[in-house]
Motif scaffolding. Structure first.
Motif, PDB file in Angstrom:
ATOM      1  N   PHE A   1      47.447  50.207  30.937  1.00 53.96           N
ATOM      2  CA  PHE A   1      46.980  49.422  32.173  1.00 53.96           C
ATOM      3  C   PHE A   1      45.689  48.432  32.323  1.00 53.96           C
ATOM      4  N   SER A   2      45.059  48.619  30.982  1.00 56.91           N
ATOM      5  CA  SER A   2      43.853  47.542  30.963  1.00 56.91           C
ATOM      6  C   SER A   2      44.400  46.349  30.136  1.00 56.91           C
ATOM      7  N   SER A   3      45.840  46.196  30.189  1.00 59.00           N
ATOM      8  CA  SER A   3      46.325  44.835  29.555  1.00 59.00           C
ATOM      9  C   SER A   3      46.882  43.868  30.725  1.00 59.00           C
ATOM     10  N   PRO A   4      46.244  42.771  31.003  1.00 64.39           N
ATOM     11  CA  PRO A   4      46.704  42.137  32.212  1.00 64.39           C
ATOM     12  C   PRO A   4      48.307  42.001  32.207  1.00 64.39           C
TER      13      PRO A   4
ATOM     14  N   TYR B   1      37.462  53.871  34.916  1.00 65.36           N
ATOM     15  CA  TYR B   1      38.212  52.821  36.121  1.00 65.36           C
ATOM     16  C   TYR B   1      37.974  51.353  35.725  1.00 65.36           C
ATOM     17  N   PHE B   2      38.574  50.459  36.552  1.00 70.20           N
ATOM     18  CA  PHE B   2      38.165  49.136  36.569  1.00 70.20           C
ATOM     19  C   PHE B   2      38.522  48.678  37.881  1.00 70.20           C
ATOM     20  N   VAL B   3      37.847  47.556  38.380  1.00 67.79           N
ATOM     21  CA  VAL B   3      38.319  46.790  39.687  1.00 67.79           C
ATOM     22  C   VAL B   3      38.628  45.509  39.535  1.00 67.79           C
ATOM     23  N   ASP B   4      39.591  45.016  40.429  1.00 69.60           N
ATOM     24  CA  ASP B   4      39.810  43.665  40.233  1.00 69.60           C
ATOM     25  C   ASP B   4      39.979  43.125  41.611  1.00 69.60           C
ATOM     26  N   GLU B   5      38.887  42.018  42.015  1.00 72.42           N
ATOM     27  CA  GLU B   5      38.885  41.299  43.104  1.00 72.42           C
ATOM     28  C   GLU B   5      39.341  40.006  43.390  1.00 72.42           C
ATOM     29  N   GLN B   6      40.066  39.640  44.399  1.00 69.63           N
ATOM     30  CA  GLN B   6      40.597  38.559  44.438  1.00 69.63           C
ATOM     31  C   GLN B   6      39.550  37.298  44.633  1.00 69.63           C
ATOM     32  N   ARG B   7      39.691  36.385  43.910  1.00 69.87           N
ATOM     33  CA  ARG B   7      38.696  35.209  44.370  1.00 69.87           C
ATOM     34  C   ARG B   7      39.542  33.816  44.669  1.00 69.87           C
ATOM     35  N   PHE B   8      40.876  33.861  44.842  1.00 66.56           N
ATOM     36  CA  PHE B   8      41.703  32.843  45.330  1.00 66.56           C
ATOM     37  C   PHE B   8      43.134  33.533  45.639  1.00 66.56           C
TER      38      PHE B   8
ATOM     39  N   HIS C   1      41.036  50.963  40.165  1.00 66.10           N
ATOM     40  CA  HIS C   1      42.190  51.670  39.480  1.00 66.10           C
ATOM     41  C   HIS C   1      41.399  52.813  38.511  1.00 66.10           C
ATOM     42  N   HIS C   2      41.447  54.086  38.831  1.00 70.56           N
ATOM     43  CA  HIS C   2      40.772  55.054  38.289  1.00 70.56           C
ATOM     44  C   HIS C   2      41.667  56.145  37.583  1.00 70.56           C
ATOM     45  N   PHE C   3      41.299  56.604  36.650  1.00 71.04           N
ATOM     46  CA  PHE C   3      42.060  57.318  35.564  1.00 71.04           C
ATOM     47  C   PHE C   3      41.245  58.613  35.195  1.00 71.04           C
ATOM     48  N   LYS C   4      41.782  59.804  35.094  1.00 69.64           N
ATOM     49  CA  LYS C   4      41.151  60.797  35.056  1.00 69.64           C
ATOM     50  C   LYS C   4      42.042  61.770  34.358  1.00 69.64           C
TER      51      LYS C   4
END
Length: 154
Positions: A23-26, A83-90, A100-103
């Motif tokens: 999941f950490s690979s775009p 976890y990681f967070v993606d935010e739209q810029r455009f 995205h959370h992983f436990k």
């Protein structure tokens, strides 16, 4: 502007290391996105590229009615294997904030997605969400659940 929140949880019977590696690979996002969206990562990353805070990822996508759009997100937060967070810029949304959370749990990983989004355009955006967008987002995450099960099991 109205904002919406959606949450999904999925158990994946793999180790936290395997889950994070995938999941950490775009470039793997394309593997779990419906083909009819014609989703293509246009950033020049290699398969071994892992995300990091500040990473910009660009895409071409056709989310609705076959209309092709450019989309750009930034990875704003990363805590390795948590976890990681993606935010739209455009892109198509007035707001897109996706956590995205992983436990690690017994027998695998519990993955939780928390999506906050908004559509501009006032009443037209409210109507578009009710008629199209909300259903499309749900369809995308149902597809994602199924694709992940096919790759990693239930």
């Amino acid at each position: 502007m109205k904002t919406y929140e959606r949450r999904w949880e999925q158990f994946i019977p793999i180790s936290i290391d395997e889950a994070w590696d995938f999941f950490s690979s775009p470039l793997n996002l394309q593997k779990i996105t419906p083909a009819d969206m014609k989703f293509i990562v246009t950033s020049s990353y290699t398969p071994d590229t892992k995300m990091y805070p500040g990473m910009i990822i660009t895409y071409k996508v056709s989310p609705l009615l076959g209309v092709k759009l450019n989309w750009m997100t930034e990875i704003t937060h990363v805590q390795d294997k948590v976890y990681f967070v993606d935010e739209q810029r455009f892109g198509p949304y007035a707001l897109w904030h996706h956590q995205h959370h992983f436990k690690q749990v017994e027998g695998g990983v519990l993955m939780t997605d928390i999506l906050n989004y908004a559509i501009g355009y006032g009443p037209v955006g409210l109507f578009a969400n009710k008629v199209l967008v909300e259903k499309k987002i749900e369809q995308i995450f149902k597809y994602r659940t199924k694709a992940i099960e096919e790759m990693f099991g239930k």
